[in-house]
Design an enzyme around this catalytic site. Structure first.
Site, PDB file in Angstrom:
ATOM      1  N   ASP A 169       0.762  -1.256   0.000  1.00  0.00           N
ATOM      2  CA  ASP A 169       0.000   0.000   0.000  1.00  0.00           C
ATOM      3  C   ASP A 169       0.794   1.308   0.000  1.00  0.00           C
ATOM      4  OD1 ASP A 169      -1.761  -2.029   0.385  1.00  0.00           O
ATOM      5  OD2 ASP A 169      -2.826  -1.088   2.036  1.00  0.00           O
ATOM      6  N   GLU A 411       1.830  -9.009  11.620  1.00  0.00           N
ATOM      7  CA  GLU A 411       1.515  -8.625  10.232  1.00  0.00           C
ATOM      8  C   GLU A 411       2.812  -8.343   9.483  1.00  0.00           C
ATOM      9  OE1 GLU A 411      -0.845  -5.058  10.060  1.00  0.00           O
ATOM     10  OE2 GLU A 411      -1.188  -5.200   7.893  1.00  0.00           O
TER      11      GLU A 411
HETATM   12  C1  GLC Z   1      -3.006  -4.131   3.810  1.00  0.00           C
HETATM   13  C2  GLC Z   1      -1.848  -4.680   2.972  1.00  0.00           C
HETATM   14  C3  GLC Z   1      -2.403  -5.556   1.871  1.00  0.00           C
HETATM   15  C4  GLC Z   1      -3.284  -6.623   2.469  1.00  0.00           C
HETATM   16  C5  GLC Z   1      -4.362  -6.037   3.395  1.00  0.00           C
HETATM   17  C6  GLC Z   1      -5.095  -7.086   4.189  1.00  0.00           C
HETATM   18  O1  GLC Z   1      -3.834  -3.307   3.061  1.00  0.00           O
HETATM   19  O2  GLC Z   1      -1.060  -3.673   2.469  1.00  0.00           O
HETATM   20  O3  GLC Z   1      -1.370  -6.135   1.125  1.00  0.00           O
HETATM   21  O4  GLC Z   1      -3.869  -7.375   1.475  1.00  0.00           O
HETATM   22  O5  GLC Z   1      -3.767  -5.172   4.327  1.00  0.00           O
HETATM   23  O6  GLC Z   1      -4.188  -7.873   4.906  1.00  0.00           O
END
Ligand code: GLC
Length: 441
Positions: A169, A411
């Site tokens: 992101d 995460e």
């Molecule tokens: C965040 C991450 C993305 C992922 C999402 C859910 O947005 O950047 O890669 O898919 O979280 O885990």
């Protein structure tokens, strides 16, 4: 040692059970819906002990498929505890969105064919055939959508319209573009008057994760703003690309697409069919066009900004993910492996940082601006294997799994201290831990 490993296997499975929503699995409590590439990684991990559930995880993604073939990056469930939810996206504005279900309006890295193929290897012959038959047409429609709507230059490279489509992101190359976008009036005022602070009160991510590990309020607004513009255009690709805000040929996305095209061809073959001619041609084209993202000066791949026609020469770990395509020359692969093993860049105590440590954008704790992500490591490890770097792949797998055993199922992780960061009990960390254990020497 064995005891630790076994109890960790149980703990990993417990994370996947806790995040389960029937046939699909949320990434974590903080992300209470279904994400596209998360479910693919989750299915890969699930297939190590429950391939039938893994198959359902993949098939559940097709609930959200748009009439034009797109697989959206989020399918919303019942939870109201997510600030960029159905009311933010309003997918129902598009005539292509699915009936009775809310989704986001664009996609994420195209892993479904690849995950489906891996899951099929763990099913019995009869189950695998039934599963692949259920999945195949939807996968073909998705790959066709990618090429029809996003292969803007018709050279085989798919273009993305938002960094959320890369899954990374807030990665620096994209944030450079995001921060330079001409802001709409409301956003220009918020920035000018320094009024983004109060947004912090509404950010549900701040309830679980310290702001120092996330992105700023202003960046959050800057990321949301193009989505509002796309929403106004009802997520119509032609309308969006007629006046594009962001149009980028992503190195990571296209490398994954190459591997996914290979998997799709294998699925077709397994079903006694041939991949349709148009997709075969496109698959070959993507392989050769990928080389146009190589920068001969710095010996790495970058993404191309199609608005300027230039490569975005800001380093990030996505260059190493290009190994995952399995299709690059041995010279390029060798250069990437040297880059990866450079302790001043990517070979930290807990590799791989999402941004090289000598970059001015590097921040060890902040979301996609330095931390180590297990899904990225997994992709790079597979890429190393495809290109014949078995010892390096095993070493990275060992470091990754040991980091998780030390810190837990975070995460993301500090590449310097190994500390777990972001949301806890994160599904893809648990899932890919299970898969990577098999590689540990
Ligand atoms: C965040 C991450 C993305 C992922 C999402 C859910 O947005 O950047 O890669 O898919 O979280 O885990």
């Amino acid at each position: 040692m064995a005891v630790t490993k076994n109890s960790f296997i149980d703990r990993a499975r417990a994370v996947l059970e806790a995040n389960r929503q029937g046939n699909w699995t949320t990434p974590a409590e903080m992300y209470p819906h279904q994400w596209l590439w998360d479910s693919c990684f989750i299915a890969i991990g699930l297939s190590t002990y429950d391939p039938q559930r893994a198959a359902k995880e993949i098939l559940s993604l097709f609930r959200g498929q748009w009439r034009n073939g797109m697989l959206p990056h989020i399918i919303f469930g019942q939870s109201h505890d997510y600030w960029e939810g159905p009311e933010f996206w309003r997918s129902e504005l598009s005539p292509d969105s699915p009936e009775g279900l809310h989704t986001s309006g664009f996609t994420q890295p195209p892993l479904p064919a690849l995950a489906a193929w891996r899951v099929a290897q763990r099913l019995s012959d009869i189950e695998a055939r039934a599963f692949l038959e259920d999945a195949y047409q939807a996968l073909v429609a998705y790959h066709r959508w990618l090429y029809r709507e996003r292969d803007v230059r018709r050279q085989g490279l798919v273009a993305l319209i938002h960094p959320w489509e890369t899954g990374m992101d807030t990665t620096p190359p994209w944030m450079r573009l995001i921060r330079r976008l001409k802001a709409p009036l409301w956003l220009a005022l918020v920035e000018r008057l320094r009024m983004s602070g109060p947004l912090g009160l509404f950010r549900q991510d701040f309830r679980q994760v310290p702001p120092s590990q996330r992105y700023s309020n202003l960046d959050a607004l800057k990321l949301a703003s193009p989505v509002l513009a796309y929403r106004q255009r009802h997520y119509d690709t032609q309308a969006i690309l007629a006046r594009p805000l962001l149009k980028v040929e992503s190195d990571l996305f296209n490398a994954i697409l190459i591997a996914a095209n290979d998997s799709l061809a294998q699925i077709a073959q397994r079903l006694g069919q041939k991949l349709p001619q148009d997709l075969m041609q496109k698959a070959a084209q993507t392989k050769s066009a990928l080389e146009s993202l190589w920068d001969h000066q710095s010996n790495q791949y970058f993404s191309r900004n199609l608005r300027s026609g230039q490569l975005i020469k800001v380093s990030s770990v996505s260059t190493l993910v290009v190994l995952f395509s399995g299709s690059i020359s041995s010279e390029s692969a060798d250069k990437l492996v040297k880059l990866m093993l450079n302790p001043k860049k990517y070979w930290t105590a807990y590799p791989l940082p999402s941004v090289p440590t000598d970059s001015s954008s590097f921040h060890p704790l902040r979301y996609w601006q330095g931390p180590t992500w297990v899904n990225i490591n997994w992709l790079v490890i597979q890429g190393l294997l495809k290109h014949g770097y078995r010892p390096e792949a095993s070493q990275l797998a060992a470091r990754t799994t040991q980091m998780i055993e030390r810190a837990g199922f975070g995460e993301y992780f500090s590449p310097l201290s190994g500390k777990k960061l972001g949301a806890d009990n994160f599904s893809w960390t648990a899932a890919l831990y299970l898969d990577l254990l098999e590689l540990r020497t």
